[in-house]
Design a protein around this motif. Sequence first.
Motif, PDB file in Angstrom:
ATOM      1  N   TYR A 288      19.269 -10.970 -17.719  1.00 29.98           N
ATOM      2  CA  TYR A 288      17.985 -11.328 -18.317  1.00 29.98           C
ATOM      3  C   TYR A 288      17.349 -12.526 -17.611  1.00 29.98           C
ATOM      4  CZ  TYR A 288      19.334  -8.456 -22.364  1.00 29.98           C
ATOM      5  OH  TYR A 288      19.715  -7.418 -23.189  1.00 29.98           O
ATOM      6  N   GLY A 289      16.041 -12.429 -17.359  1.00 33.47           N
ATOM      7  CA  GLY A 289      15.290 -13.524 -16.785  1.00 33.47           C
ATOM      8  C   GLY A 289      14.511 -14.284 -17.854  1.00 33.47           C
ATOM      9  N   ARG A 290      14.111 -15.498 -17.514  1.00 35.78           N
ATOM     10  CA  ARG A 290      13.370 -16.356 -18.426  1.00 35.78           C
ATOM     11  C   ARG A 290      12.054 -15.691 -18.852  1.00 35.78           C
ATOM     12  NH1 ARG A 290      14.359 -21.665 -18.289  1.00 35.78           N
ATOM     13  NH2 ARG A 290      16.485 -20.865 -18.029  1.00 35.78           N
ATOM     14  N   TYR A 291      11.776 -15.729 -20.132  1.00 35.78           N
ATOM     15  CA  TYR A 291      10.568 -15.184 -20.765  1.00 35.78           C
ATOM     16  C   TYR A 291      10.583 -13.655 -20.851  1.00 35.78           C
ATOM     17  CZ  TYR A 291       8.855 -19.929 -19.882  1.00 35.78           C
ATOM     18  OH  TYR A 291       8.717 -21.288 -19.821  1.00 35.78           O
ATOM     19  N   GLN A 322      16.048 -18.046 -11.476  1.00 32.96           N
ATOM     20  CA  GLN A 322      16.703 -17.800 -10.191  1.00 32.96           C
ATOM     21  C   GLN A 322      17.490 -19.023  -9.730  1.00 32.96           C
ATOM     22  OE1 GLN A 322      12.754 -16.370  -8.609  1.00 32.96           O
ATOM     23  NE2 GLN A 322      14.121 -15.239  -7.240  1.00 32.96           N
ATOM     24  N   ASP A 323      16.911 -20.197  -9.902  1.00 34.27           N
ATOM     25  CA  ASP A 323      17.565 -21.419  -9.434  1.00 34.27           C
ATOM     26  C   ASP A 323      18.884 -21.667 -10.171  1.00 34.27           C
ATOM     27  OD1 ASP A 323      15.579 -21.900  -7.618  1.00 34.27           O
ATOM     28  OD2 ASP A 323      14.522 -23.377  -8.860  1.00 34.27           O
ATOM     29  N   GLU A 324      18.922 -21.381 -11.462  1.00 32.96           N
ATOM     30  CA  GLU A 324      20.157 -21.572 -12.228  1.00 32.96           C
ATOM     31  C   GLU A 324      21.269 -20.687 -11.690  1.00 32.96           C
ATOM     32  OE1 GLU A 324      18.385 -22.799 -16.632  1.00 32.96           O
ATOM     33  OE2 GLU A 324      18.730 -20.697 -16.142  1.00 32.96           O
ATOM     34  N   LEU A 325      20.953 -19.426 -11.426  1.00 34.39           N
ATOM     35  CA  LEU A 325      21.968 -18.514 -10.908  1.00 34.39           C
ATOM     36  C   LEU A 325      22.379 -18.906  -9.490  1.00 34.39           C
ATOM     37  CD1 LEU A 325      20.568 -15.186 -12.358  1.00 34.39           C
ATOM     38  CD2 LEU A 325      22.788 -16.203 -12.885  1.00 34.39           C
ATOM     39  N   ASP A 326      21.416 -19.313  -8.680  1.00 36.87           N
ATOM     40  CA  ASP A 326      21.743 -19.740  -7.324  1.00 36.87           C
ATOM     41  C   ASP A 326      22.702 -20.931  -7.353  1.00 36.87           C
ATOM     42  OD1 ASP A 326      21.061 -19.520  -4.345  1.00 36.87           O
ATOM     43  OD2 ASP A 326      20.646 -21.632  -4.751  1.00 36.87           O
ATOM     44  N   HIS A 327      22.480 -21.853  -8.262  1.00 35.66           N
ATOM     45  CA  HIS A 327      23.363 -23.019  -8.368  1.00 35.66           C
ATOM     46  C   HIS A 327      24.774 -22.603  -8.770  1.00 35.66           C
ATOM     47  CE1 HIS A 327      24.548 -27.186  -9.065  1.00 35.66           C
ATOM     48  NE2 HIS A 327      25.043 -26.808 -10.229  1.00 35.66           N
ATOM     49  N   LEU A 328      24.888 -21.670  -9.729  1.00 27.93           N
ATOM     50  CA  LEU A 328      26.211 -21.211 -10.175  1.00 27.93           C
ATOM     51  C   LEU A 328      26.997 -20.599  -9.008  1.00 27.93           C
ATOM     52  CD1 LEU A 328      25.354 -19.531 -13.610  1.00 27.93           C
ATOM     53  CD2 LEU A 328      26.716 -21.596 -13.280  1.00 27.93           C
ATOM     54  N   GLU A 335      27.581 -17.332  -0.689  1.00 29.61           N
ATOM     55  CA  GLU A 335      26.335 -17.389   0.060  1.00 29.61           C
ATOM     56  C   GLU A 335      25.354 -16.346  -0.457  1.00 29.61           C
ATOM     57  OE1 GLU A 335      27.577 -16.743   4.054  1.00 29.61           O
ATOM     58  OE2 GLU A 335      28.278 -18.806   4.341  1.00 29.61           O
ATOM     59  N   LYS A 336      24.090 -16.718  -0.523  1.00 31.11           N
ATOM     60  CA  LYS A 336      23.072 -15.819  -1.060  1.00 31.11           C
ATOM     61  C   LYS A 336      22.748 -14.687  -0.096  1.00 31.11           C
ATOM     62  CE  LYS A 336      18.661 -16.941  -1.188  1.00 31.11           C
ATOM     63  NZ  LYS A 336      17.354 -17.537  -1.566  1.00 31.11           N
ATOM     64  N   ILE A 337      22.796 -13.478  -0.609  1.00 30.00           N
ATOM     65  CA  ILE A 337      22.303 -12.303   0.096  1.00 30.00           C
ATOM     66  C   ILE A 337      20.980 -11.866  -0.529  1.00 30.00           C
ATOM     67  CG2 ILE A 337      22.763  -9.893   0.725  1.00 30.00           C
ATOM     68  CD1 ILE A 337      24.572 -11.942   2.104  1.00 30.00           C
ATOM     69  N   GLN A 338      20.927 -11.939  -1.861  1.00 24.69           N
ATOM     70  CA  GLN A 338      19.733 -11.517  -2.576  1.00 24.69           C
ATOM     71  C   GLN A 338      19.636 -12.290  -3.883  1.00 24.69           C
ATOM     72  OE1 GLN A 338      19.475  -7.676  -4.881  1.00 24.69           O
ATOM     73  NE2 GLN A 338      18.213  -7.060  -3.142  1.00 24.69           N
ATOM     74  N   ASN A 339      18.426 -12.718  -4.232  1.00 29.25           N
ATOM     75  CA  ASN A 339      18.166 -13.347  -5.526  1.00 29.25           C
ATOM     76  C   ASN A 339      16.714 -13.042  -5.858  1.00 29.25           C
ATOM     77  OD1 ASN A 339      17.457 -15.165  -7.639  1.00 29.25           O
ATOM     78  ND2 ASN A 339      19.095 -16.565  -7.035  1.00 29.25           N
ATOM     79  N   LEU A 340      16.510 -11.980  -6.655  1.00 31.37           N
ATOM     80  CA  LEU A 340      15.177 -11.467  -6.929  1.00 31.37           C
ATOM     81  C   LEU A 340      14.849 -11.550  -8.407  1.00 31.37           C
ATOM     82  CD1 LEU A 340      15.335  -8.167  -4.842  1.00 31.37           C
ATOM     83  CD2 LEU A 340      13.991 -10.186  -4.261  1.00 31.37           C
ATOM     84  N   VAL A 341      13.576 -11.798  -8.716  1.00 35.44           N
ATOM     85  CA  VAL A 341      13.103 -11.710 -10.093  1.00 35.44           C
ATOM     86  C   VAL A 341      12.091 -10.573 -10.155  1.00 35.44           C
ATOM     87  CG1 VAL A 341      11.250 -13.399  -9.784  1.00 35.44           C
ATOM     88  CG2 VAL A 341      12.144 -12.968 -12.061  1.00 35.44           C
ATOM     89  N   ASP A 342      12.158  -9.783 -11.205  1.00 38.91           N
ATOM     90  CA  ASP A 342      11.234  -8.672 -11.390  1.00 38.91           C
ATOM     91  C   ASP A 342      10.524  -8.837 -12.722  1.00 38.91           C
ATOM     92  OD1 ASP A 342       9.833  -6.292 -11.300  1.00 38.91           O
ATOM     93  OD2 ASP A 342      11.500  -5.127 -12.086  1.00 38.91           O
ATOM     94  N   ARG A 343       9.224  -9.003 -12.666  1.00 43.83           N
ATOM     95  CA  ARG A 343       8.417  -8.961 -13.878  1.00 43.83           C
ATOM     96  C   ARG A 343       7.882  -7.539 -13.970  1.00 43.83           C
ATOM     97  NH1 ARG A 343       6.877 -14.222 -15.688  1.00 43.83           N
ATOM     98  NH2 ARG A 343       7.441 -15.854 -14.197  1.00 43.83           N
ATOM     99  N   ARG A 344       8.437  -6.764 -14.860  1.00 41.93           N
ATOM    100  CA  ARG A 344       8.130  -5.340 -14.957  1.00 41.93           C
ATOM    101  C   ARG A 344       7.305  -5.046 -16.204  1.00 41.93           C
ATOM    102  NH1 ARG A 344      11.399  -0.928 -13.626  1.00 41.93           N
ATOM    103  NH2 ARG A 344      12.031  -2.211 -11.859  1.00 41.93           N
ATOM    104  N   LEU A 345       6.278  -4.238 -16.055  1.00 44.34           N
ATOM    105  CA  LEU A 345       5.508  -3.755 -17.194  1.00 44.34           C
ATOM    106  C   LEU A 345       5.943  -2.326 -17.471  1.00 44.34           C
ATOM    107  CD1 LEU A 345       3.269  -3.850 -19.305  1.00 44.34           C
ATOM    108  CD2 LEU A 345       1.620  -3.293 -17.497  1.00 44.34           C
ATOM    109  N   TRP A 359      13.732  -9.438 -15.377  1.00 45.31           N
ATOM    110  CA  TRP A 359      15.141  -9.334 -15.010  1.00 45.31           C
ATOM    111  C   TRP A 359      15.381 -10.056 -13.697  1.00 45.31           C
ATOM    112  CZ3 TRP A 359      13.405  -3.797 -15.608  1.00 45.31           C
ATOM    113  CH2 TRP A 359      13.403  -3.424 -16.958  1.00 45.31           C
ATOM    114  N   ILE A 360      16.618 -10.449 -13.486  1.00 51.20           N
ATOM    115  CA  ILE A 360      17.003 -11.077 -12.218  1.00 51.20           C
ATOM    116  C   ILE A 360      18.172 -10.296 -11.623  1.00 51.20           C
ATOM    117  CG2 ILE A 360      17.935 -13.145 -11.109  1.00 51.20           C
ATOM    118  CD1 ILE A 360      16.466 -14.838 -13.104  1.00 51.20           C
ATOM    119  N   GLN A 361      18.106 -10.065 -10.340  1.00 48.35           N
ATOM    120  CA  GLN A 361      19.180  -9.363  -9.635  1.00 48.35           C
ATOM    121  C   GLN A 361      19.663 -10.226  -8.475  1.00 48.35           C
ATOM    122  OE1 GLN A 361      19.047  -5.071  -9.016  1.00 48.35           O
ATOM    123  NE2 GLN A 361      19.187  -5.455  -6.819  1.00 48.35           N
TER     124      GLN A 361
END
Length: 372
Positions: A288-291, A322-328, A335-345, A359-361
């Motif tokens: 789950y992503g913020r908001y 995204q930043d919270e997950l990247d920090h974890l 190492e980051k390969i992918q960190n995406l946020v999707d605002r989907r309607l 959502w965040i992937q």
Amino acid sequence: MAAPSEARERRPFGRRLLTDPARLFQHNAWDNVEWSEEQEASARSKVQENSSQLLPQDKQEEYEVNAKKYWDDFYKIHENGFFKDRHWLFTEFPELAPNRSSSQNGDSGSGFSNTEESNNEGLGSCENGHCSLETRTGSQLNLIKSPPRGHTEELAAQNDSELSQNGGDYPGLAASYRILEVGCGAGNTVFPILQTNNDPGLFVYCCDFSTTAVHLVQNNAEYDASRCFAFVHDLCNDQSPFPMPEESLDIVILIFVLSAILPEKMQCIVTRLSRLLKPGGMILLRDYGRYDLAQLRFKKGQCLSDNFYVRGDGTRVYFFTQDELDHLFTTAGLEKIQNLVDRRLQVNRGKQMTMYRVWIQCKYCKPTTLQP
């Protein structure tokens, strides 16, 4: 469940953009929806409102102590009736498919796919604060047995016994490619992997906090003990054993799991899971992503701490940035390969309804060489 070849034909994230509001109900979902300043401010205001009243500390401790009971109760009630097949699984995570062709293009990757189906029901489902992103079409997994009363304690004891007796031998020892799903639930990720990936070297581990969930997996018609090992595991207990040694896994899957854990315990869990990865192994996460809609629907009196809530059934959920997950993950040495946020309607054309999902992937890899 669509085959990987079919899944790859679906339009990738960013390809279906709503440029004309008059076309809103022409499709089930619109990708990468831009929020207006007003919509962002409204979401922020709703979160401020529903988090203005925190639960008392004694109540919060009660939810932590009884967390296992609440998830057991959830699966006793729902079994496989709530979460649907994950049609996006191999589109977003090709690492799980037979060819194991992982994307190495970071944030410019395909991202979230369009998972539109033919029945105009692309809203997923929301119940008691549980909002799934799965579409409502497709064949459901055949969960043929529910756990007998009193069996969960027996299963937990059996699970502990099996793990403690492994010693130098362990399930999947001879495998060449090992996947672990943490928080497997009723098996909506595990069984599509087993059904789709016929690699003879594949072995899939799956665990859940809930003994009821693990029993549902073990009693599924598709469960094959020669290719899969399901076990009960408490992520928050660092003394709780894993059946495999460190640096033995190629993939760890976290799908809507980390969000259910007390925020202050997340780092220890991610670090411990990273130790299970081989050099070059990856953690795949979707959460789950913020908001997200699910966050905005909470009422006053359900907030435990910032962006962390308790549902009506006692289960809990956190909403990430995204930043919270990247920090974890980076703190755990990945190492980051992918960190995406999707605002989907998402759109239900039959009922003329819309829902905004966030959502965040993520994909994070264990370095193949030691860091200086």
